[in-house]
Design an enzyme around this catalytic site. Structure first.
Site, PDB file in Angstrom:
ATOM      1  N   MET A 319       0.822  -1.210   0.000  1.00 50.51           N
ATOM      2  CA  MET A 319       0.000   0.000   0.000  1.00 50.51           C
ATOM      3  C   MET A 319       0.855   1.258   0.000  1.00 50.51           C
ATOM      4  O   MET A 319       0.687   2.146  -0.831  1.00 50.51           O
ATOM      5  CB  MET A 319      -0.939   0.009   1.209  1.00 50.51           C
ATOM      6  CG  MET A 319      -2.121  -0.929   1.084  1.00 50.51           C
ATOM      7  SD  MET A 319      -3.138  -0.620  -0.374  1.00 50.51           S
ATOM      8  CE  MET A 319      -3.821   0.969  -0.006  1.00 50.51           C
ATOM      9  N   HIS A 441      -7.472   6.914   3.252  1.00 52.86           N
ATOM     10  CA  HIS A 441      -7.517   5.461   3.097  1.00 52.86           C
ATOM     11  C   HIS A 441      -7.654   5.090   1.626  1.00 52.86           C
ATOM     12  O   HIS A 441      -8.714   5.257   1.022  1.00 52.86           O
ATOM     13  CB  HIS A 441      -8.675   4.865   3.909  1.00 52.86           C
ATOM     14  CG  HIS A 441      -8.777   3.380   3.768  1.00 52.86           C
ATOM     15  ND1 HIS A 441      -9.981   2.712   3.664  1.00 52.86           N
ATOM     16  CD2 HIS A 441      -7.808   2.426   3.675  1.00 52.86           C
ATOM     17  CE1 HIS A 441      -9.739   1.422   3.530  1.00 52.86           C
ATOM     18  NE2 HIS A 441      -8.443   1.224   3.536  1.00 52.86           N
ATOM     19  N   GLU A 453     -10.967   7.231   0.866  1.00 52.54           N
ATOM     20  CA  GLU A 453     -11.771   7.698   1.997  1.00 52.54           C
ATOM     21  C   GLU A 453     -10.971   8.757   2.757  1.00 52.54           C
ATOM     22  O   GLU A 453      -9.869   8.482   3.231  1.00 52.54           O
ATOM     23  CB  GLU A 453     -12.116   6.536   2.930  1.00 52.54           C
ATOM     24  CG  GLU A 453     -13.141   5.578   2.339  1.00 52.54           C
ATOM     25  CD  GLU A 453     -13.441   4.394   3.251  1.00 52.54           C
ATOM     26  OE1 GLU A 453     -14.621   4.056   3.413  1.00 52.54           O
ATOM     27  OE2 GLU A 453     -12.483   3.801   3.798  1.00 52.54           O
ATOM     28  N   ASN A 491     -15.049  -0.654   4.233  1.00 55.18           N
ATOM     29  CA  ASN A 491     -14.779  -1.923   4.915  1.00 55.18           C
ATOM     30  C   ASN A 491     -15.908  -2.313   5.859  1.00 55.18           C
ATOM     31  O   ASN A 491     -16.196  -3.491   6.043  1.00 55.18           O
ATOM     32  CB  ASN A 491     -13.448  -1.859   5.674  1.00 55.18           C
ATOM     33  CG  ASN A 491     -12.268  -2.075   4.753  1.00 55.18           C
ATOM     34  OD1 ASN A 491     -12.416  -2.643   3.676  1.00 55.18           O
ATOM     35  ND2 ASN A 491     -11.100  -1.603   5.148  1.00 55.18           N
TER      36      ASN A 491
END
Length: 686
Positions: A319, A441, A453, A491
């Site tokens: 990531m 995010h 996000e 999520n």
């Protein structure tokens, strides 16, 4: 020539050689969207030109950003509500057909974006010339809105370049580069951007003659026999990618082309009726709504200076490394920190692969590579404008990191976390400047997933949130501001679906059955394949974080898989065995009976959690929730998102199904707080 006529959106000029230049410049707009008023003015101009018979006509745009973005979508929505789509489609067709029938040479000079109705406008000209520039994009993306070209695109493009080339352009909706458009014959010439108009005038004087072989091929692939042979093949290829009941537009487009004869009038009539019929479908309504929501997300960062030039990323895992690579690709100076160079190097290697794929040539790749620098010692923190933490999901480790880097900040540097589930109210404890701390995010894979996000907490400065939204816009992402509660939005809604699917798997329902049923509903990938793709370790980690909050339990068998080193795609084995990056799905017994409530068991927990998110104020409104879930999870776009789906099915119907599932399978299905919200009872068109 145009005495007594005043135009708001077109400028006209007649030179001493008898050439008329028509400049499209829609009033009070940064882009050229083809509204009814724009078309009606063009109709008046063309009517006068048919009488005056100039030596030639050159059409171009005054907007620096591009030629035309297509039809005015907001107007189209109103036509659909009023039942006047057919009338307005036919009006546009008449204007473009009048342009096509002018007896003099006509040339369209294209720069930047030329989409949808803009492309249909240039197809109505005899010749087309485009700026030889990376910004030039020519396309017919109407299928992405649940319709297909309606102002002559299906009638003209196959006849111009041949059906085998034209149909994929319209069926995929993908834009063509300038060179690709030239190669296919969509445009006749390319010109350097600063010489575009001069070259266009030269093309008017000496029209390009298409090679005989090209013309013959275009003719041969559109004969009656060719259409009857080719159409079933194209239908079969299309059906392998999308379901007709979910996305009728591609199939309607093929039918229009197959039935269209040699008469342009007949082809236009078929096209107009087909688009008008598609406009009435829920798929078109929902896809157009999603398009408008996407524009809303893009617009959130407008008019605000983000003030960010240098981004520092801590954590060079998948990531963190990919966030750093993407920021550098989008023009930012980036430093990437990790404990040792051996952890950073794989991220740099992946970044180069991304740049080679996106940018192609060394002269474009190397400057981007230079913008992304390894920084083992973390010296970049002090000079960065934004620091993004992307280490492993452990609250204490994250807080310890903040304590070491926050004292190095020089001024109003932003600190962001890429946590996927830890509440920000917990992470901000101990910060000296919590007002400049927030969540950014991203979703994996960063280069493909459009959503970010932007995670709030009670102490966040609203001006900092706006800067973060503007940064997301600058890196080409769609931001959704969410409350910093566990799991945030995506999520929190995705995990009940994944955990229930894995529970069903542990109960003996074959993985391929679960995946097939989810895709039948409209999900882009089945949950078992998705769990393996995300990684069973990630599912377990996020699941453990969220399970108590959501009132769920991790399904049995997951810990055993992880203990055996079977994390999914990255290990070659998880719930499926993986080979060459693809899951090897086992054959299912043909006598296997799919449980009648299987789809409901998997998918209604998402809807239930979406309602709870609205009630908890995780997002500002239901539209943003639908947008976030679609762009973050791929939730069946033609259904318009979980709240739109709930409205179309009826809130009472869905709630009743959840109550029956709760009676049969347990309290995890019980309707959550929020089912009495007035927004749930709005009609789906709202």
């Amino acid at each position: 020539m145009f005495e007594g006529l005043r135009f708001n959106h077109w400028k006209t000029n007649l030179d001493d050689k008898g050439i008329v230049t028509l400049t499209l410049d829609r009033a009070n707009s940064s882009v050229n969207a083809l509204s009814r008023e724009v078309l009606d003015e063009l109709g008046q101009i063309v009517e006068r030109l048919s009488i005056e018979k100039p030596a030639g006509i050159l059409i171009h745009s005054a907007k620096p950003g591009g030629f035309a973005v297509g039809a005015d979508i907001k107007e189209f929505v109103e036509y659909a509500k009023q039942g006047t789509v057919l009338e307005n489609i036919e009006n546009g067709q008449r204007v473009f057909e009048s342009l096509a029938r002018l007896p003099c040479p006509t040339v369209a000079a294209v720069h930047g974006a030329c989409m949808g109705g803009g492309t249909e406008l240039i197809l109505a000209c005899r010749q087309r010339i485009a700026a030889d520039d990376d910004k030039t994009k020519i396309g017919l993306p109407e299928v992405m809105l649940g319709i297909h070209p309606g102002w002559g695109g299906t009638a003209r493009l196959p006849r111009l370049i041949g059906a085998p080339e034209a149909l994929p352009v319209m069926l995929t909706g993908k834009a063509l580069s300038a060179k690709r458009a030239l190669g296919l014959g969509v445009v006749d010439r390319l010109a350097p951007p600063d010489e575009l108009l001069a070259e266009a005038r030269a093309l008017l004087r000496r029209p390009h003659v298409r090679p005989l072989a090209q013309r013959a091929r275009a003719w041969a692939t559109n004969t009656w026999l060719a259409r009857q042979i080719l159409a079933p093949m194209v239908i079969k290829q299309t059906a392998a990618k999308v379901r007709k009941e979910h996305y009728p537009a591609p199939f309607a487009l093929i039918s229009v082309w197959q039935r269209g004869g040699s008469s342009i009038q007949q082809r236009l009539k078929l096209e107009a009726r087909s688009v008008a019929k598609l406009a009435e479908t829920s798929t078109a309504r929902n896809l157009i709504r999603i398009f408008l929501l996407q524009e809303r997300l893009k617009g959130q960062g407008s008019g605000v200076e983000h003030g960010i030039e240098h981004v520092h990323v801590v954590g060079a895992g998948v990531m963190g490394g990919d966030i750093a690579a993407w920021a550098a690709l989008k023009g930012f100076q980036v430093t990437l920190q990790d404990r040792e160079m051996k952890f950073i190097q794989p991220a740099l290697d992946r970044a180069r692969q991304l740049y080679e794929k996106k940018l192609k040539t060394p002269e474009k790749i190397e400057p981007v590579v230079r913008r992304l620098r390894a920084d083992v010692e973390g010296k970049g923190v002090a000079s960065a404008d934004l620091a993004i933490e992307a280490i492993f999901e452990n609250a204490e480790a994250k807080k310890a990191l903040y304590a070491s880097i926050e004292p190095q900040f020089q001024a109003d540097e932003l600190l962001a976390t890429n946590t996927s589930s830890i509440p920000l109210d917990e992470l901000r404890q101990g910060l000296k400047a919590p007002q400049r701390f927030l969540g950014l995010h991203f979703f994996n894979p960063v280069a493909q997933m459009p959503l970010v996000e932007v995670v709030r907490h009670d102490g966040l400065d609203p001006a900092v949130e706006k800067r973060a939204l503007a940064f997301c816009k600058a890196i080409g992402k769609l931001p959704v501001a969410v409350k910093g509660t566990p799991g945030f939005l995506v999520n929190r809604i995705l995990m009940p679906y994944l955990l229930e699917a894995m529970r069903l798997y542990s109960e003996g329902v074959p993985g391929p059955v679960l995946d097939k049923e989810a895709k039948k509903f409209g999900m882009p990938m089945g949950p078992i394949e998705l769990a393996d793709t995300v990684g069973l370790d990630v599912c377990a980690s996020v699941g453990k974080e969220l399970a108590p909050f959501l009132g769920l339990e991790l399904p049995p068998g997951l810990d055993e898989k992880l203990a055996a080193g079977k994390r999914g795609k990255k290990d070659g084995q998880g719930l499926y065995v993986w080979q060459d990056g693809k899951p090897q799905k086992p054959e299912v017994d043909p006598d296997y009976v799919v449980p009648a409530d299987l789809q409901d068991r998997m998918l209604l927990p998402m809807v239930n959690e979406a309602v709870a998110c609205l009630a908890d104020g995780v997002v500002d409104d239901a539209d943003l929730l639908d947008a976030g879930v679609i762009f973050g999870t791929g939730f069946a776009p033609f259904r318009g998102g979980p709240i739109q789906y709930l409205r179309s099915e009826g809130a009472g119907v869905i709630k009743g199904k959840l109550e029956r599932l709760a009676q049969r399978y347990g309290e995890r299905f019980a309707p959550k707080n929020g089912w009495d919200l007035p927004v749930l009872s709005q009609p789906p068109e709202a």
